[in-house]
Design a protein around this motif. Sequence first.
Motif, PDB file in Angstrom:
ATOM      1  N   SER A  16       0.831  -1.210   0.000  1.00 41.84           N
ATOM      2  CA  SER A  16       0.000   0.000   0.000  1.00 41.84           C
ATOM      3  C   SER A  16       0.861   1.254   0.000  1.00 41.84           C
ATOM      4  O   SER A  16       1.994   1.245   0.497  1.00 41.84           O
ATOM      5  CB  SER A  16      -0.895   0.021   1.245  1.00 41.84           C
ATOM      6  N   ARG A  18       0.092   5.798   0.182  1.00 48.40           N
ATOM      7  CA  ARG A  18      -0.874   6.879   0.250  1.00 48.40           C
ATOM      8  C   ARG A  18      -0.252   8.130  -0.357  1.00 48.40           C
ATOM      9  O   ARG A  18       0.783   8.606   0.118  1.00 48.40           O
ATOM     10  CB  ARG A  18      -1.286   7.173   1.690  1.00 48.40           C
ATOM     11  N   TYR A  78      -6.175  13.144  -1.440  1.00 50.13           N
ATOM     12  CA  TYR A  78      -5.400  11.959  -1.103  1.00 50.13           C
ATOM     13  C   TYR A  78      -5.794  10.798  -2.017  1.00 50.13           C
ATOM     14  O   TYR A  78      -6.906  10.740  -2.530  1.00 50.13           O
ATOM     15  CB  TYR A  78      -5.652  11.555   0.354  1.00 50.13           C
ATOM     16  N   GLN A  80      -5.442   6.701  -1.431  1.00 51.87           N
ATOM     17  CA  GLN A  80      -5.001   5.507  -0.718  1.00 51.87           C
ATOM     18  C   GLN A  80      -5.000   4.349  -1.704  1.00 51.87           C
ATOM     19  O   GLN A  80      -6.039   4.029  -2.291  1.00 51.87           O
ATOM     20  CB  GLN A  80      -5.950   5.210   0.456  1.00 51.87           C
TER      21      GLN A  80
END
Length: 113
Positions: A16, A18, A78, A80
């Motif tokens: 992951s 961000r 943002y 994610q």
Amino acid sequence: VQLQASGGGLVQPGGSLRLSCAASGTRFSFNGMGWYRAAPGKQRELVATILSGGSTNYADSVKGRFTISRDNAKNTVYLQMNSLKPEDTAVYYCNAVRGGTYWGQGTLVTVSS
């Protein structure tokens, strides 16, 4: 108006990241903000967009894995990104729309083992 993107880097498949994109030089929020990407040798494509009211739109390739959000008070958007795949490798660009269209400088995301 300037857009400053950050958060890119190298991540393994399944990982992951961000991304953040902060706008400066204006006190007013944007009608729409979004993320686009350009993979090596390919044209820039839409990843996700979000309107000031919160409505979102995603490319089919990222639905269920990526989530776009924004903080209107901070004029920041943002992204994610979860369950990253090698095909997500690209330079990611943020943009913002109010009257005209503004672009950030891009941040590189590399998904590789």
